[in-house]
Design a protein around this motif. Structure first.
Motif, PDB file in Angstrom:
ATOM      1  N   LYS A  13      10.638  48.320  57.422  1.00 53.47           N
ATOM      2  CA  LYS A  13      11.521  49.468  57.192  1.00 53.47           C
ATOM      3  C   LYS A  13      11.223  50.172  55.872  1.00 53.47           C
ATOM      4  CE  LYS A  13      15.199  47.778  60.186  1.00 53.47           C
ATOM      5  NZ  LYS A  13      16.649  47.526  60.372  1.00 53.47           N
ATOM      6  N   THR A  14      10.916  49.402  54.816  1.00 55.77           N
ATOM      7  CA  THR A  14      10.632  50.015  53.514  1.00 55.77           C
ATOM      8  C   THR A  14       9.140  50.235  53.288  1.00 55.77           C
ATOM      9  OG1 THR A  14      10.448  47.899  52.339  1.00 55.77           O
ATOM     10  CG2 THR A  14      12.657  48.876  52.564  1.00 55.77           C
ATOM     11  N   LYS A  15       8.314  49.586  54.114  1.00 56.91           N
ATOM     12  CA  LYS A  15       6.856  49.629  53.981  1.00 56.91           C
ATOM     13  C   LYS A  15       6.403  49.111  52.611  1.00 56.91           C
ATOM     14  CE  LYS A  15       6.158  51.560  58.051  1.00 56.91           C
ATOM     15  NZ  LYS A  15       7.541  51.648  58.550  1.00 56.91           N
ATOM     16  N   GLU A  16       7.069  48.064  52.147  1.00 52.40           N
ATOM     17  CA  GLU A  16       6.700  47.422  50.894  1.00 52.40           C
ATOM     18  C   GLU A  16       6.451  45.937  51.124  1.00 52.40           C
ATOM     19  OE1 GLU A  16       9.983  48.168  48.321  1.00 52.40           O
ATOM     20  OE2 GLU A  16       9.446  50.271  47.944  1.00 52.40           O
ATOM     21  N   PHE A  17       5.539  45.352  50.341  1.00 55.47           N
ATOM     22  CA  PHE A  17       5.288  43.926  50.440  1.00 55.47           C
ATOM     23  C   PHE A  17       6.465  43.164  49.835  1.00 55.47           C
ATOM     24  CE2 PHE A  17       0.783  45.481  50.195  1.00 55.47           C
ATOM     25  CZ  PHE A  17       0.459  45.170  51.499  1.00 55.47           C
ATOM     26  N   HIS A  71      12.874  41.996  56.940  1.00 51.27           N
ATOM     27  CA  HIS A  71      12.348  42.840  58.026  1.00 51.27           C
ATOM     28  C   HIS A  71      10.829  42.694  58.149  1.00 51.27           C
ATOM     29  CE1 HIS A  71      16.315  44.590  58.133  1.00 51.27           C
ATOM     30  NE2 HIS A  71      16.222  44.965  56.885  1.00 51.27           N
ATOM     31  N   ALA A  72      10.372  41.450  58.094  1.00 52.70           N
ATOM     32  CA  ALA A  72       8.949  41.159  58.218  1.00 52.70           C
ATOM     33  C   ALA A  72       8.744  40.130  59.327  1.00 52.70           C
ATOM     34  CB  ALA A  72       8.391  40.626  56.899  1.00 52.70           C
ATOM     35  N   ASN A  73       7.556  40.113  59.882  1.00 52.22           N
ATOM     36  CA  ASN A  73       7.244  39.154  60.938  1.00 52.22           C
ATOM     37  C   ASN A  73       7.227  37.735  60.387  1.00 52.22           C
ATOM     38  OD1 ASN A  73       6.606  40.775  63.441  1.00 52.22           O
ATOM     39  ND2 ASN A  73       5.254  41.795  61.980  1.00 52.22           N
ATOM     40  N   ARG A 112       4.152  58.278  63.510  1.00 52.40           N
ATOM     41  CA  ARG A 112       5.169  57.917  62.516  1.00 52.40           C
ATOM     42  C   ARG A 112       6.519  57.609  63.173  1.00 52.40           C
ATOM     43  NH1 ARG A 112       4.584  61.848  57.184  1.00 52.40           N
ATOM     44  NH2 ARG A 112       2.467  61.224  56.597  1.00 52.40           N
ATOM     45  N   ASP A 113       7.259  56.708  62.523  1.00 54.72           N
ATOM     46  CA  ASP A 113       8.630  56.375  62.924  1.00 54.72           C
ATOM     47  C   ASP A 113       8.715  55.741  64.304  1.00 54.72           C
ATOM     48  OD1 ASP A 113       9.572  57.476  60.494  1.00 54.72           O
ATOM     49  OD2 ASP A 113       9.575  59.479  61.382  1.00 54.72           O
ATOM     50  N   ASN A 145       0.447  42.289  75.302  1.00 51.40           N
ATOM     51  CA  ASN A 145       1.486  42.902  76.120  1.00 51.40           C
ATOM     52  C   ASN A 145       2.430  43.620  75.167  1.00 51.40           C
ATOM     53  OD1 ASN A 145       0.804  41.245  78.710  1.00 51.40           O
ATOM     54  ND2 ASN A 145       1.042  39.721  77.089  1.00 51.40           N
ATOM     55  N   GLN A 146       2.552  44.929  75.305  1.00 51.80           N
ATOM     56  CA  GLN A 146       3.262  45.661  74.265  1.00 51.80           C
ATOM     57  C   GLN A 146       4.062  46.837  74.811  1.00 51.80           C
ATOM     58  OE1 GLN A 146      -0.229  46.347  71.836  1.00 51.80           O
ATOM     59  NE2 GLN A 146      -0.538  48.391  72.657  1.00 51.80           N
ATOM     60  N   THR A 147       5.160  47.112  74.101  1.00 51.10           N
ATOM     61  CA  THR A 147       6.009  48.240  74.448  1.00 51.10           C
ATOM     62  C   THR A 147       6.430  48.943  73.170  1.00 51.10           C
ATOM     63  OG1 THR A 147       7.916  48.907  75.786  1.00 51.10           O
ATOM     64  CG2 THR A 147       8.190  46.967  74.409  1.00 51.10           C
ATOM     65  N   ILE A 148       6.736  50.227  73.282  1.00 52.38           N
ATOM     66  CA  ILE A 148       7.082  51.031  72.109  1.00 52.38           C
ATOM     67  C   ILE A 148       8.593  51.007  71.901  1.00 52.38           C
ATOM     68  CG2 ILE A 148       6.798  53.254  70.967  1.00 52.38           C
ATOM     69  CD1 ILE A 148       4.184  51.758  71.786  1.00 52.38           C
ATOM     70  N   ILE A 149       8.998  50.755  70.650  1.00 45.25           N
ATOM     71  CA  ILE A 149      10.414  50.708  70.316  1.00 45.25           C
ATOM     72  C   ILE A 149      10.672  51.612  69.117  1.00 45.25           C
ATOM     73  CG2 ILE A 149      10.722  48.368  71.206  1.00 45.25           C
ATOM     74  CD1 ILE A 149      10.641  47.376  68.297  1.00 45.25           C
ATOM     75  N   GLN A 150      11.954  51.874  68.854  1.00 38.72           N
ATOM     76  CA  GLN A 150      12.351  52.616  67.671  1.00 38.72           C
ATOM     77  C   GLN A 150      12.873  51.638  66.622  1.00 38.72           C
ATOM     78  OE1 GLN A 150      15.387  55.344  68.954  1.00 38.72           O
ATOM     79  NE2 GLN A 150      16.527  53.765  70.051  1.00 38.72           N
TER      80      GLN A 150
END
Length: 493
Positions: free
Chosen positions: A183-187, A123-125, A287-288, A265-270
């Motif tokens: 998702k986990t906010k971990e490296f 789940h990383a770019n 957050r979230d 160019n950007q949009t907000i997603i969940q």
């Protein structure tokens, strides 16, 4: 009660005193000098950036001594990506390597596809030229002595925060652009292993919420900047996220365009809608929520480059009048704005800019309009890959003041483009984050967006631009092999 918002961009750094009601009291700025030692390289002297910030803050103090003692908090929004590193003494390990630097294109990563697969699994770019992990791998191969000096890797605004507070910190909006599991906010250790950087995990700074207070102005920083010792400083955010907050782009589906040095160019997603095939994904300031962003490597800078060549002494107001007389399609010229390579909506560090369709009957106003249209086409190309976006799109950034570019964007996209009144939207956004961090703001929806002008798509022009866009896109597909061949002929060692 007043606050200081700082926007540390690629070509300039700005600071503003903002009142509690959101009114800007005064602004100061300084240009930023970049170093381009080769066609692919773009660097910045970190100490000179800090010195520039000190100077503009001292100017603000001199002009606003009556309110200076009432400054209650400071926040910085900064350019993202790139590699900003310090040694154990807190000094720059080298010049910062910036987001639009593409020297990593020369890396021989035989397992590139596997690395991208591992990134998505975690789940990383996926890899791109200006990301810090990609640059770190390049440094390992080309500047091993520099890597040995590095104590911590963070980002632009983090460097300035460190100089203000002495605290090494970062935030999620910056650190989730690479290596971090959204998702986990971990490296991800697995990504580091695949990049042959297994032992470097501790170099990356652990992030916090953008609104968290990380420290306060030190005695030394107070002497350098004129700021009162003890003023709280928040973690801050990547500039595109701060602009989104400043525009009120905080709910799922909210969409905005930032026409700065880059074209964002950007949009907000969940979280459930995270899809790494649809652009760069980063944590939003609220957050979230997340930002799906298509940030090109050439934004307003590509127009500035053409203007410098063709109309160096002409204002943009005059240029608008001239190119308004040129018909849609610039009399058959297509311009591709890939002056620094490209990363959105496709990733190709070998990409180059070009004018297609030149004839002896063309004039310089045709080329100038083609540059504007090329930027609008690039924007359209990005939107084609974004998730579903609202029909109403906010626009900001230095080039957004050009009516013709806003109208072109509306006509190309077939959407309503809404330009805001606030000039420094990133500063407005980061000051909102400061207020929330200090407990003075309940949530970001309380910040109102002031509309300057609305641009509505013309049906006939939209149809015309749809045909032009198809040619624009087909050409860039065809150019792929030629860009690589160009690099082999002229630049391979």
């Amino acid at each position: 009660m007043y606050f200081i918002g700082i926007d540390a961009g690629t070509t300039s750094i700005k600071a503003a005193i903002v009142a509690e009601d959101g009114d800007s009291i005064d602004t100061a700025s300084s240009n930023v000098s970049l170093f381009m030692p080769s066609e692919a390289a773009c660097e910045l002297d970190m100490m000179k950036l800090w010195e520039s910030l000190c100077l503009i803050l001292l100017k603000l103090k001199a002009r606003n001594s009556d309110v200076w003692k009432d400054i209650k908090g400071i926040g910085i929004a900064g350019q993202g990506d790139g590699l900003w590193a310090i040694d154990r003494e807190g000094k720059p390990a080298r010049n910062a390597i910036l987001w639009n630097d593409t020297r990593t294109k020369d890396l021989k990563l035989e397992n590139r596809d596997e690395i991208d697969r591992i990134c998505i699994k975690n789940h990383a770019n996926t890899l791109y030229a200006g990301s810090n992990i990609h640059i770190l791998r390049w440094l390992k191969e080309n500047e091993p002595d520099t890597v040995e000096k590095i104590h911590k890797i963070f980002h632009c605004k983090d460097w300035l925060n460190f100089k203000l507070t002495g605290v090494v910190s970062s935030d999620y909006s910056d650190m989730t652009t690479a290596l971090m599991n959204l998702k986990t906010k971990e490296f991800s250790q697995e990504i580091l292993d695949a990049m042959e950087l297994s032992n470097y995990k501790d170099l990356f700074v652990s992030p916090r919420d953008s609104s968290e207070i990380i420290g306060s102005i030190t005695e030394q920083a107070s002497q350098s900047t004129g700021l009162n010792q003890g003023i709280p400083v928040i973690a801050g955010a990547i500039d595109v996220a701060a602009v989104a907050v400043g525009l009120g782009t905080v709910q799922v589906g909210d969409t905005c365009i930032i026409v700065g040095t880059t074209l964002a160019n950007q949009t907000i997603i969940q979280e459930a809608d995270i899809d790494f095939s649809k652009g760069l994904i980063l944590s939003h300031i609220p957050r979230d929520s997340y930002i799906c962003i298509m940030p090109t490597l050439s934004g307003a800078a590509t127009i500035d480059w053409v203007k410098k060549l063709l109309y160096p002494d002409t204002s943009y107001d005059e240029i608008e009048k001239v190119i308004n007389q040129v018909p849609i399609g610039s009399r058959g010229i297509i311009y591709h704005p890939y002056l620094q390579g490209e990363r959105a909506p496709f990733k190709n560090p070998f990409a180059t800019g070009s004018f297609f369709g030149l004839k002896s009957t063309h004039k310089k106003e045709d080329l100038m309009r083609a540059a504007f249209e090329g930027l609008a086409m690039s924007l359209t190309d990005c939107f084609e890959y974004l998730p579903d976006t609202n029909d109403k799109v906010f626009i900001s950034g230095g080039a957004a003041k050009n009516d013709i570019l806003c109208q072109m964007s509306s006509d190309c996209l077939g959407k309503v483009i809404t330009r805001v009144i606030v000039k420094e939207v990133g500063i407005k956004g980061i000051v909102s984050v400061v207020k929330l961090g200090l407990g003075l703001l309940g949530d970001y929806s309380a910040e109102k967006t002031l509309v300057d002008q609305t641009f509505t798509a013309d049906a006939d022009r939209h149809l015309k631009y749809e045909s032009i866009y198809q040619l624009f896109k087909n050409l860039r597909y065809d150019y792929e092999k030629h860009w690589l061949e160009r690099n082999k002929i002229f630049f391979s060692q």
